[in-house]
Design a protein around this motif. Structure first.
Motif, PDB file in Angstrom:
ATOM      1  N   TRP A   1      10.106   4.989 -10.461  1.00 52.52           N
ATOM      2  CA  TRP A   1      10.611   3.824  -9.745  1.00 52.52           C
ATOM      3  C   TRP A   1      10.148   3.849  -8.288  1.00 52.52           C
ATOM      4  O   TRP A   1       9.706   2.838  -7.740  1.00 52.52           O
ATOM      5  N   PHE A   2      10.237   5.026  -7.691  1.00 55.82           N
ATOM      6  CA  PHE A   2       9.835   5.187  -6.292  1.00 55.82           C
ATOM      7  C   PHE A   2       8.343   4.897  -6.122  1.00 55.82           C
ATOM      8  O   PHE A   2       7.941   4.121  -5.246  1.00 55.82           O
TER       9      PHE A   2
ATOM     10  N   LYS B   1       7.685   1.235  -6.513  1.00 52.63           N
ATOM     11  CA  LYS B   1       8.130   0.451  -5.362  1.00 52.63           C
ATOM     12  C   LYS B   1       7.123   0.550  -4.208  1.00 52.63           C
ATOM     13  O   LYS B   1       6.747  -0.445  -3.600  1.00 52.63           O
ATOM     14  N   VAL B   2       6.674   1.792  -3.940  1.00 57.38           N
ATOM     15  CA  VAL B   2       5.716   1.976  -2.845  1.00 57.38           C
ATOM     16  C   VAL B   2       4.393   1.285  -3.187  1.00 57.38           C
ATOM     17  O   VAL B   2       3.807   0.575  -2.350  1.00 57.38           O
TER      18      VAL B   2
ATOM     19  N   ARG C   1       4.729  -2.411  -2.664  1.00 58.20           N
ATOM     20  CA  ARG C   1       4.740  -2.811  -1.253  1.00 58.20           C
ATOM     21  C   ARG C   1       3.349  -2.689  -0.636  1.00 58.20           C
ATOM     22  O   ARG C   1       2.952  -3.506   0.183  1.00 58.20           O
ATOM     23  N   PHE C   2       2.646  -1.639  -0.999  1.00 62.12           N
ATOM     24  CA  PHE C   2       1.288  -1.462  -0.474  1.00 62.12           C
ATOM     25  C   PHE C   2       0.427  -2.660  -0.870  1.00 62.12           C
ATOM     26  O   PHE C   2      -0.312  -3.206  -0.047  1.00 62.12           O
TER      27      PHE C   2
ATOM     28  N   SER D   1       1.509  -5.742   1.074  1.00 59.35           N
ATOM     29  CA  SER D   1       1.196  -5.773   2.508  1.00 59.35           C
ATOM     30  C   SER D   1      -0.277  -6.119   2.737  1.00 59.35           C
ATOM     31  O   SER D   1      -0.616  -6.673   3.772  1.00 59.35           O
TER      32      SER D   1
ATOM     33  N   LYS E   1      -4.180   3.273   4.199  1.00 55.63           N
ATOM     34  CA  LYS E   1      -2.794   3.725   4.070  1.00 55.63           C
ATOM     35  C   LYS E   1      -2.667   5.215   4.318  1.00 55.63           C
ATOM     36  O   LYS E   1      -1.655   5.810   3.953  1.00 55.63           O
TER      37      LYS E   1
ATOM     38  N   ARG F   1      -2.131   6.951   6.885  1.00 55.40           N
ATOM     39  CA  ARG F   1      -0.994   7.302   7.729  1.00 55.40           C
ATOM     40  C   ARG F   1       0.296   7.309   6.902  1.00 55.40           C
ATOM     41  O   ARG F   1       1.070   8.271   6.930  1.00 55.40           O
ATOM     42  N   GLN F   2       0.457   6.235   6.125  1.00 55.80           N
ATOM     43  CA  GLN F   2       1.659   6.140   5.296  1.00 55.80           C
ATOM     44  C   GLN F   2       1.727   7.298   4.302  1.00 55.80           C
ATOM     45  O   GLN F   2       2.786   7.860   4.051  1.00 55.80           O
TER      46      GLN F   2
ATOM     47  N   ILE G   1       2.845  10.369   6.029  1.00 56.39           N
ATOM     48  CA  ILE G   1       4.290  10.338   6.305  1.00 56.39           C
ATOM     49  C   ILE G   1       5.071  10.672   5.036  1.00 56.39           C
ATOM     50  O   ILE G   1       5.982  11.500   5.048  1.00 56.39           O
ATOM     51  N   LEU G   2       4.674  10.022   3.932  1.00 57.15           N
ATOM     52  CA  LEU G   2       5.380  10.268   2.672  1.00 57.15           C
ATOM     53  C   LEU G   2       5.296  11.735   2.291  1.00 57.15           C
ATOM     54  O   LEU G   2       6.266  12.324   1.813  1.00 57.15           O
ATOM     55  N   LYS G   3       4.126  12.322   2.524  1.00 59.35           N
ATOM     56  CA  LYS G   3       3.969  13.736   2.175  1.00 59.35           C
ATOM     57  C   LYS G   3       4.816  14.613   3.091  1.00 59.35           C
ATOM     58  O   LYS G   3       5.443  15.569   2.638  1.00 59.35           O
TER      59      LYS G   3
ATOM     60  N   ARG H   1       2.672  12.719  -7.070  1.00 55.63           N
ATOM     61  CA  ARG H   1       3.344  11.421  -6.967  1.00 55.63           C
ATOM     62  C   ARG H   1       2.567  10.476  -6.073  1.00 55.63           C
ATOM     63  O   ARG H   1       2.557   9.265  -6.305  1.00 55.63           O
TER      64      ARG H   1
ATOM     65  N   ALA I   1      -2.128  10.195  15.185  1.00 61.30           N
ATOM     66  CA  ALA I   1      -1.563   8.877  14.939  1.00 61.30           C
ATOM     67  C   ALA I   1      -2.461   7.778  15.505  1.00 61.30           C
ATOM     68  O   ALA I   1      -3.120   7.960  16.471  1.00 61.30           O
TER      69      ALA I   1
ATOM     70  N   PHE J   1       5.031   9.035  17.161  1.00 58.12           N
ATOM     71  CA  PHE J   1       4.763   7.611  16.911  1.00 58.12           C
ATOM     72  C   PHE J   1       5.628   7.133  15.749  1.00 58.12           C
ATOM     73  O   PHE J   1       5.126   6.566  14.787  1.00 58.12           O
TER      74      PHE J   1
ATOM     75  N   HIS K   1       6.242   6.956  13.025  1.00 58.35           N
ATOM     76  CA  HIS K   1       5.769   7.171  11.666  1.00 58.35           C
ATOM     77  C   HIS K   1       6.700   6.598  10.613  1.00 58.35           C
ATOM     78  O   HIS K   1       7.120   7.278   9.683  1.00 58.35           O
TER      79      HIS K   1
ATOM     80  N   LEU L   1       7.176   3.476   7.667  1.00 59.09           N
ATOM     81  CA  LEU L   1       6.277   2.731   6.791  1.00 59.09           C
ATOM     82  C   LEU L   1       6.437   1.242   7.086  1.00 59.09           C
ATOM     83  O   LEU L   1       7.511   0.678   6.861  1.00 59.09           O
TER      84      LEU L   1
ATOM     85  N   PHE M   1       7.995  -1.499   4.730  1.00 54.62           N
ATOM     86  CA  PHE M   1       9.395  -1.503   4.292  1.00 54.62           C
ATOM     87  C   PHE M   1      10.325  -1.917   5.431  1.00 54.62           C
ATOM     88  O   PHE M   1       9.952  -1.881   6.600  1.00 54.62           O
TER      89      PHE M   1
END
Lengths: 404, 254
Positions: free
Chosen positions: A2-3, A6-7, A10-11, A14, A301, A303-304, A307-309, A317, A404, B93, B95, B97, B100
């Motif tokens: 599900w996670f 969802k990501v 959204r990706f 966007s 993506k 950067r995203q 962050i998720l990692k 995943r 960043a 920064f 960070h 997403l 969302f």
């Protein structure tokens, strides 16, 4: 899941323009595929139907005998030899018919007595083929009842049914009488009971159906018949069935429609392979499209992903997120593509009509084929996504976070 | 007080052909509930140390214990799992997403951890946003928030999985002085209320002088490690990292 879903969603959302562009690419690809497949499938099925739909798939004939000289006229300047092949029919036809009825793959069996002659009315004298049949058996092959346009299908006694072209030519209506002369010199009067349209000008202008008994006396066949016509469930098994029958019985010859239509079949086959090649290249193009868009997306993506990692998303995943994107693109694109392909096919049927206003040929929408196209496009999407997915899984969160 | 962090002789070497030792044996103990800062010039190894403490990377040699468990022997996936459950991150920064909303970003660590109680989790995320002063911004996309608001969302996110340790890497580096102070005060409040251990990596002497303990890193070694009394931050200021200021010259605080 599900996670990841969802990501992934959204990706995709966007990057609207990007997503829409690649979706459009898949839609065009799949719709071309579905359209082309349906078109060629329909065309081929139509050709095969026209060839074997209302005709025997296997015809059992008496064995050919070598023509022997009948008359030799010799004079000073020339020699004229008249040859005749045997006109004998099949003797053991009841035994053969019984055997054929037992066979599972054989759906229709119709013993027939054929003879040629002339239909005479007033000044007109037309060559015809007289076919003695058992109505219920021949109906299985020719759909006589269904194809009757006038009168009724009654071939008892001296009743006959004739084709539309012949009826027009001789101005015959059900109830009229018609004189038939056989090539053997026998002549008799028959009553036209019905008029059929078998969809072929040639048959409609020459065929006359009568009962097999009447034909037997008309052509003096006693207990022989000229051939047995057979239809089988799988039309492309006619060669095997013909061979099987020939092996089983002596002194007969079994002809299959496939052997008699080699050229048509070769043409169909090369058409199929060229269509397959086009479809393969369409799929490759679609796959490359998805792969390149997702490869760009991984960079965009990154950067995203970092962050998720950092927050504890495991490598696998992150990869799945991109696989799901590929699957979503592939599935949505191919479903929409299939729909527009079906639409295209319908439009083709609607807008391209022959002189009579009927569609040139029916396009068959094959659900299995469409399902396969969708499955292939979706798997292609996932395969395309697997390379970017691997790259994304390799991404080191530290580098991403600190730059960043 | 038990130790939240304990490291033994941490060494980190980058590169395989050309070896570059960035940390030369760091021994560090940080107590539960402590609010400490790590300060040092760029290239001093403070970010590397933070990566190791944050379970983002494994040391070349040495041992790390976080809250009693040894983490330097875990593989990538185990580290990821450990981070998710035990550590909150606040980055320079923010960070977040951008795809969302605020509340979704706050819930992200929870989603990653596969929580099975979505309703309760959403309530907690809402409460956290309230705590950082963002009531009413829950369903706004991140791109619609100001810099300070984004950093507040990031703070709320770091708290989501109730970690006992929060690592903040230049949390105010990207903000103006006024907003910086507010964010710092927010972290401080959370530290007091929830007894969460904080480590703030910064090169801002103002921020460092407000923390309980200052660890100065220079050239991959702990140069100084001393306790502060945050009440006297202005007296402290002159004492914090004078070497660092000497070394970095123009980099000194605005």
């Amino acid at each position: 899941m599900w996670f990841e879903f969802k990501v992934a969603w959204r990706f995709l959302k966007s990057g609207k323009t990007q997503t829409l562009l690649i979706l459009l690419g898949i839609i065009v690809g799949v719709s071309v595929q579905v359209f082309l497949g349906s078109l060629i499938g329909g065309l081929q099925q139509d050709l095969v139907n026209q060839t074997v739909g209302t005709s025997p798939h296997v015809t059992i004939l008496p064995e050919n005998e070598i023509p022997r000289p009948l008359v030799v006229n010799e004079d000073k300047y020339s020699r004229v030899i008249t040859f005749a092949s045997s006109t004998s029919g099949i003797n053991r036809w009841r035994e053969i018919e019984e055997y054929l009825n037992e066979e599972e793959q054989i759906t229709e069996v119709s013993p027939t007595i054929d003879g040629s002659g002339f239909a005479v009315r007033g000044q007109k004298n037309l060559q015809v083929v007289m076919r003695g049949i058992e109505l219920d058996k021949a109906d299985g092959i020719y759909n006589i009842n269904e194809n009757l346009v006038n009168g009724q299908a009654d071939i008892g006694g001296n009743n006959i049914i004739i084709g539309t072209e012949l009826a027009n030519e001789l101005e015959l209506q059900p109830g009229d009488t018609l004189k038939l002369n056989t090539s053997g010199g026998v002549s008799d009067r028959f009553i036209v009971r019905g008029i059929f349209d078998l969809g072929s000008k040639e048959l409609n202008s020459s065929w006359i159906f009568m009962s097999i008994r009447r034909a037997s006396t008309l052509f003096n066949f006693s207990d022989q018949i000229s051939n047995i016509e057979v239809q089988i469930s799988d039309v492309f098994a006619s060669d095997q069935v013909a061979d099987q029958i020939m092996n089983r019985f002596n002194n007969i010859n079994a002809e299959s429609w496939q052997r008699n239509n080699q050229q048509l079949l070769t043409a169909l086959q090369s058409q199929s392979s060229s269509s397959l090649i086009i479809q393969i290249f369409v799929i490759i193009a679609v796959t490359l499209g998805i792969a390149s868009v997702l490869a760009v997306s991984v960079v965009q993506k990154s950067r995203q992903i970092g962050i998720l990692k950092a927050m504890g998303t495991k490598r696998k995943r992150v990869g799945i997120i991109f696989l799901i994107q590929g699957a979503i693109l592939g599935l949505t694109g191919s479903i929409l593509g299939a729909l527009s392909g079906i639409g295209l096919s319908q439009a083709f049927v609607t807008f391209t009509r022959g002189a009579t206003g009927d569609p040139l040929f029916p396009i068959t929408i094959n659900p299995t084929f469409i399902l396969i196209s969708i499955v292939i496009a979706t798997s292609a999407g996932m395969i395309a996504a697997s390379i970017p997915a691997r790259n994304s899984a390799k991404l080191n969160p530290i580098e991403v976070i600190h730059n960043a | 007080m038990p130790n939240m962090i304990e490291t033994k002789n941490l060494i980190k070497v980058y590169g395989k052909e050309v070896k570059n030792e960035v940390l030369h044996g760091i021994n560090l103990e940080i107590k539960k509930g402590e609010f400490s800062s790590i300060i040092g010039p760029s290239g001093s190894g403070k970010s590397t140390l933070l990566n190791l403490l944050g379970a983002l990377d494994n040391p070349t040699e040495g041992e790390i214990y976080l809250n009693g468990s040894q983490i330097n022997k875990l593989d990538d996936d185990q580290l990821a799992d450990f981070r998710n459950k035990n550590i909150g991150f606040v980055f320079q920064f923010h960070h977040l997403l951008p795809e969302f909303t605020s509340v979704e970003n706050v819930m992200m660590p929870n989603w990653i951890g596969d929580s099975n109680n979505p309703d309760q989790d959403e309530n907690r995320a809402m409460e956290l946003l309230d705590l950082v002063g963002l009531k009413g911004f829950e369903n706004k996309l991140i791109t619609k928030l100001s810099g300070g608001q984004k950093q507040r969302v990031a703070v709320a996110r770091s708290l989501m999985n109730k970690p006992e340790l929060i690592l903040a890497d230049e949390p105010t580096g990207n903000l103006d002085t006024e907003t910086s102070t507010k964010i710092y005060d927010l972290l401080r409040d959370i530290n007091k209320e929830l007894d969460t251990t904080f480590i703030v990596v910064t090169h801002d002497r103002h921020i460092a002088s407000k923390t309980d303990r200052v660890i100065e890193i220079i050239d991959g070694r702990i140069d100084k490690d001393y306790l502060n009394s945050p009440e006297h931050e202005y007296d402290n200021f002159e004492n914090v990292a004078p070497k660092y200021c000497f070394l970095c010259g123009e980099n000194v605080i605005k």
